[in-house]
Design an enzyme around this catalytic site. Sequence first.
Site, PDB file in Angstrom:
ATOM      1  N   HIS A  53       0.842  -1.196   0.000  1.00 45.57           N
ATOM      2  CA  HIS A  53       0.000   0.000   0.000  1.00 45.57           C
ATOM      3  C   HIS A  53       0.877   1.246   0.000  1.00 45.57           C
ATOM      4  O   HIS A  53       2.107   1.150   0.038  1.00 45.57           O
ATOM      5  CB  HIS A  53      -0.991  -0.007   1.166  1.00 45.57           C
ATOM      6  CG  HIS A  53      -0.382   0.061   2.533  1.00 45.57           C
ATOM      7  ND1 HIS A  53       0.379  -0.959   3.075  1.00 45.57           N
ATOM      8  CD2 HIS A  53      -0.435   1.027   3.493  1.00 45.57           C
ATOM      9  CE1 HIS A  53       0.753  -0.624   4.301  1.00 45.57           C
ATOM     10  NE2 HIS A  53       0.283   0.574   4.569  1.00 45.57           N
ATOM     11  N   HIS A  55       1.403   3.943   2.032  1.00 37.30           N
ATOM     12  CA  HIS A  55       1.935   4.704   3.168  1.00 37.30           C
ATOM     13  C   HIS A  55       3.463   4.797   3.111  1.00 37.30           C
ATOM     14  O   HIS A  55       4.142   3.832   2.750  1.00 37.30           O
ATOM     15  CB  HIS A  55       1.472   4.093   4.482  1.00 37.30           C
ATOM     16  CG  HIS A  55       0.021   4.331   4.756  1.00 37.30           C
ATOM     17  ND1 HIS A  55      -0.710   3.575   5.642  1.00 37.30           N
ATOM     18  CD2 HIS A  55      -0.847   5.254   4.249  1.00 37.30           C
ATOM     19  CE1 HIS A  55      -1.959   4.025   5.678  1.00 37.30           C
ATOM     20  NE2 HIS A  55      -2.061   5.038   4.846  1.00 37.30           N
ATOM     21  N   ASP A  57       5.859   4.790   5.198  1.00 34.50           N
ATOM     22  CA  ASP A  57       6.726   3.861   5.927  1.00 34.50           C
ATOM     23  C   ASP A  57       6.801   2.494   5.257  1.00 34.50           C
ATOM     24  O   ASP A  57       7.534   1.614   5.727  1.00 34.50           O
ATOM     25  CB  ASP A  57       6.283   3.726   7.393  1.00 34.50           C
ATOM     26  CG  ASP A  57       4.896   3.133   7.552  1.00 34.50           C
ATOM     27  OD1 ASP A  57       3.990   3.508   6.780  1.00 34.50           O
ATOM     28  OD2 ASP A  57       4.696   2.304   8.464  1.00 34.50           O
ATOM     29  N   HIS A  58       6.100   2.343   4.138  1.00 33.08           N
ATOM     30  CA  HIS A  58       6.167   1.106   3.362  1.00 33.08           C
ATOM     31  C   HIS A  58       6.816   1.302   1.991  1.00 33.08           C
ATOM     32  O   HIS A  58       7.231   0.315   1.378  1.00 33.08           O
ATOM     33  CB  HIS A  58       4.766   0.521   3.173  1.00 33.08           C
ATOM     34  CG  HIS A  58       4.181   0.009   4.453  1.00 33.08           C
ATOM     35  ND1 HIS A  58       4.035  -1.333   4.730  1.00 33.08           N
ATOM     36  CD2 HIS A  58       3.727   0.660   5.561  1.00 33.08           C
ATOM     37  CE1 HIS A  58       3.523  -1.486   5.940  1.00 33.08           C
ATOM     38  NE2 HIS A  58       3.327  -0.284   6.454  1.00 33.08           N
ATOM     39  N   HIS A 111      -7.604  -1.036   5.788  1.00 31.12           N
ATOM     40  CA  HIS A 111      -6.599  -0.068   6.251  1.00 31.12           C
ATOM     41  C   HIS A 111      -6.502   1.075   5.248  1.00 31.12           C
ATOM     42  O   HIS A 111      -6.521   2.251   5.609  1.00 31.12           O
ATOM     43  CB  HIS A 111      -5.264  -0.789   6.416  1.00 31.12           C
ATOM     44  CG  HIS A 111      -4.153   0.067   6.930  1.00 31.12           C
ATOM     45  ND1 HIS A 111      -4.157   0.605   8.198  1.00 31.12           N
ATOM     46  CD2 HIS A 111      -2.992   0.470   6.350  1.00 31.12           C
ATOM     47  CE1 HIS A 111      -3.049   1.299   8.391  1.00 31.12           C
ATOM     48  NE2 HIS A 111      -2.327   1.240   7.278  1.00 31.12           N
ATOM     49  N   ASP A 128      -0.232  -3.882   6.432  1.00 29.50           N
ATOM     50  CA  ASP A 128      -0.882  -3.393   7.649  1.00 29.50           C
ATOM     51  C   ASP A 128      -2.323  -3.871   7.767  1.00 29.50           C
ATOM     52  O   ASP A 128      -3.122  -3.257   8.478  1.00 29.50           O
ATOM     53  CB  ASP A 128      -0.862  -1.862   7.675  1.00 29.50           C
ATOM     54  CG  ASP A 128       0.513  -1.300   7.998  1.00 29.50           C
ATOM     55  OD1 ASP A 128       1.425  -2.093   8.299  1.00 29.50           O
ATOM     56  OD2 ASP A 128       0.675  -0.064   7.929  1.00 29.50           O
ATOM     57  N   HIS A 166       4.538  -4.683  11.233  1.00 31.76           N
ATOM     58  CA  HIS A 166       4.906  -3.940  12.440  1.00 31.76           C
ATOM     59  C   HIS A 166       5.042  -4.883  13.628  1.00 31.76           C
ATOM     60  O   HIS A 166       4.362  -5.906  13.708  1.00 31.76           O
ATOM     61  CB  HIS A 166       3.850  -2.878  12.774  1.00 31.76           C
ATOM     62  CG  HIS A 166       3.832  -1.717  11.824  1.00 31.76           C
ATOM     63  ND1 HIS A 166       4.630  -0.616  11.982  1.00 31.76           N
ATOM     64  CD2 HIS A 166       3.107  -1.495  10.703  1.00 31.76           C
ATOM     65  CE1 HIS A 166       4.400   0.248  10.999  1.00 31.76           C
ATOM     66  NE2 HIS A 166       3.472  -0.269  10.206  1.00 31.76           N
TER      67      HIS A 166
END
Length: 254
Positions: A53, A55, A57-58, A111, A128, A166
Amino acid sequence: MHVVPLPALADNYIWLLHDDDGQAIVVDPGDATPVEKALRERGLLLRAILLTHHHHDHIGGVESLLRHHAVPVYAPHDERIEIAAQRVADGDVVTIALPRARFSVIAVPGHTTTHIAYSGEGVLLCGDTLFSMGCGRLFEGTPAQMLASLDRLASLPGNTLVCCAHEYTAANGRFAHTIEPDNAALVARQHEVASLRAHDQPSLPVTMATEQATNPFLRTDSDGVIAWSHRHGIQGDRVARFAALRANKDVFRG
């Protein structure tokens, strides 16, 4: 296939998959540094990048990795991922020659609306959407969408290794214990996680069978979750139970 969680950022895991011949895939590289370090130390060649996805942090480390590795990137159809990538959707199959690997793409909205997961080679790369003893926050999707997504993931074979993005497991376990305090499998998993984390070891990957036995978000039809719902005056179907679980987790501070 060797499955290695690379700690990154605050509490992320970038997943590194590699064969015995030194061919590697990385999943959701939010930071290039731990990936480059692992490739160098293990003598691996990066062959592909999978994204679940949009985001940051990915995906934050992808451009840096592409400056040093000419590899394909697979990503969902989402204009917020501006990286040049081969776009994949539900039902597609990603085939990577080196290492020899095939992954089925599963749409898992909840999410985010465009979130996908990759299933194959005995692993589930779920970003996530699913966490050990938990699930992702509903930033864009609805409870019904997320529950349907989790149902699809929970139907995978019990020996599937769940590779979450995570290290939330200990906190998720504390919440899960408030839902099903008499769940012996859950208590055993909490003890296991406490021991792993005390020795600075990851709590992941975890088998789908363990998640089916311990994760309240996969257990909306269990006697324990139904009893919890009744105690809290929650009326309605399994979607209502799931929505109540997620709402309570959002404010949980245990």
